[in-house]
Design an enzyme around this catalytic site. Structure first.
Site, PDB file in Angstrom:
ATOM      1  N   ASP A 113       3.076   6.516   8.237  1.00  0.00           N
ATOM      2  CA  ASP A 113       4.144   5.854   7.480  1.00  0.00           C
ATOM      3  C   ASP A 113       3.899   6.109   5.993  1.00  0.00           C
ATOM      4  OD1 ASP A 113       6.265   4.385   6.677  1.00  0.00           O
ATOM      5  OD2 ASP A 113       5.653   2.506   7.631  1.00  0.00           O
ATOM      6  N   VAL A 114       4.392   7.258   5.531  1.00  0.00           N
ATOM      7  CA  VAL A 114       4.105   7.698   4.162  1.00  0.00           C
ATOM      8  C   VAL A 114       5.348   7.707   3.279  1.00  0.00           C
ATOM      9  CG1 VAL A 114       2.095   9.033   4.888  1.00  0.00           C
ATOM     10  CG2 VAL A 114       4.339  10.137   4.825  1.00  0.00           C
ATOM     11  N   LYS A 115       6.527   7.686   3.892  1.00  0.00           N
ATOM     12  CA  LYS A 115       7.814   7.635   3.184  1.00  0.00           C
ATOM     13  C   LYS A 115       7.883   8.621   2.028  1.00  0.00           C
ATOM     14  CE  LYS A 115       8.900   2.879   4.484  1.00  0.00           C
ATOM     15  NZ  LYS A 115       7.656   2.518   5.193  1.00  0.00           N
ATOM     16  N   ARG A 116       7.563   9.874   2.328  1.00  0.00           N
ATOM     17  CA  ARG A 116       7.606  10.911   1.308  1.00  0.00           C
ATOM     18  C   ARG A 116       9.004  11.527   1.219  1.00  0.00           C
ATOM     19  NH1 ARG A 116       3.268   8.536   0.235  1.00  0.00           N
ATOM     20  NH2 ARG A 116       1.307   9.639  -0.014  1.00  0.00           N
ATOM     21  N   THR A 150       7.091   9.552   8.114  1.00  0.00           N
ATOM     22  CA  THR A 150       8.349   8.962   7.677  1.00  0.00           C
ATOM     23  C   THR A 150       8.766   9.612   6.365  1.00  0.00           C
ATOM     24  OG1 THR A 150       7.155   7.132   6.613  1.00  0.00           O
ATOM     25  CG2 THR A 150       7.989   6.763   8.843  1.00  0.00           C
TER      26      THR A 150
END
Length: 321
Positions: A113-116, A150
């Site tokens: 869950d890194v939302k890059r 993510t």
């Protein structure tokens, strides 16, 4: 990669992903004290790092390890949230890396869950770091090496395409933020476009389009994050994105129930995986799970995960009837 996730969900009959988001307030005091002792006994191991950060990261690692040991045989996937590790600096990132590697040893699917998401060249670097390979010393080297990441779609197609390319080259996947579970998500995501389409539906249409470039059976390796806290929007998006696998956060601590999630699944009971973070990893602090106490935090996590699995199985059965 999406087929591997689907197989593991079916094998364990558990459409559940456990969010490994170890805020230090969730970690029992005895683990924190033991971590401090470990750091004091190994002062020369990383002298450039602050001992307090080393101890926090060590406590997080031991917390994660115990929880993973308690749930790896009943759930198919975990989702470590990198921010919970980055807050402890380099020691925290080491704990993230150790956690990912340990989960892989246990046979779990790992959703980073890194939302890059950024302009194309930067997105390409993010994709290589998290789900791909970086070229160094004439070798292709995996870095964080999670199975899914993510991704934020705000930069549009040129920010997404590098991730899709890596998905295809390395058999990995992504989950793109479409309708997030947080209360203020509607400030932007619910804005209506000129033709009256909500912004989240416009993003959903693009996710469906991007996903066509990375199909793996019925579903694409390009999935969508759709908050369980918004069941009506989830139902609309399920119809809009019939070949898009959904990662649904918001169950439990954020208020969503299994009944809210029934429409996220397809007619065969597939198509979605539901995340719970605090509701599982901090279960020992809540409700009937308090009886486990801090010493039994891992056993409490297992009990909470089993209850969640049973709850979702009922919702899926209702969906299929």
């Amino acid at each position: 990669m999406i087929q591997k996730l689907i197989r593991e969900i079916k094998r364990k009959n558990a459409p559940v992903v456990v969010g490994l988001d170890p805020n230090l307030s969730f970690v029992p005091a005895h683990l924190i004290e033991a971590a401090r002792e470990t750091v004091r006994a190994n002062e020369s191991s990383a002298p450039e790092d602050d001992p307090a950060l080393q101890a926090a990261a060590e406590a997080v690692w031991q917390f994660n390890k115990a929880i993973v040991d308690s749930i790896y045989d009943i759930v198919p996937a975990v989702k470590p949230q990198i921010a919970m590790y980055e807050q402890f600096g380099i020691p925290g990132l080491r704990a993230y890396d150790r956690t990912v590697k340990y989960c892989r040893e246990k046979g779990l699917i790992i959703i980073g869950d890194v939302k890059r998401g950024d302009i194309g060249s930067t997105s390409a670097s993010y994709a290589k770091a998290h789900i791909g390979r970086i070229e160094a010393d004439e070798r292709q080297i995996p870095v964080f090496d999670v199975d899914f990441a993510t991704v934020n779609p705000y930069f549009g197609t040129d920010g997404i395409e590098p991730f899709v390319e890596v998905c295809n080259a390395c058999d990995k996947g992504i989950f793109i933020l479409v309708k997030t579970s947080n209360p203020s998500s509607g400030e932007f995501q619910d804005i209506l476009t000129q033709d009256g389409t909500p912004m989240y539906e416009l993003v959903g249409q693009k996710v469906r389009e991007w996903g066509e470039a990375s199909m793996d059976g019925r579903y694409s390796n390009v999935g969508a994050v759709v908050g369980a806290t918004y069941p009506e929007q989830g139902e609309r998006l399920r119809k809009l994105m019939p070949n898009t696998f959904i990662l649904a956060p918001g169950y439990g601590a954020q208020g969503a129930t299994a009944a809210d999630l029934s429409a996220f699944f397809d007619e065969e009971g597939s198509g979605a995986i539901v995340n719970s973070s605090r509701g599982i990893i901090a279960a020992y602090t809540k409700g009937s799970y308090r009886d486990f106490g801090p010493a039994g935090f891992a056993q409490a996590s297992r009990a909470a995960a089993l209850d969640m699995i049973e709850d979702l199985r009922g919702a899926i059965a209702d969906r299929r009837e």
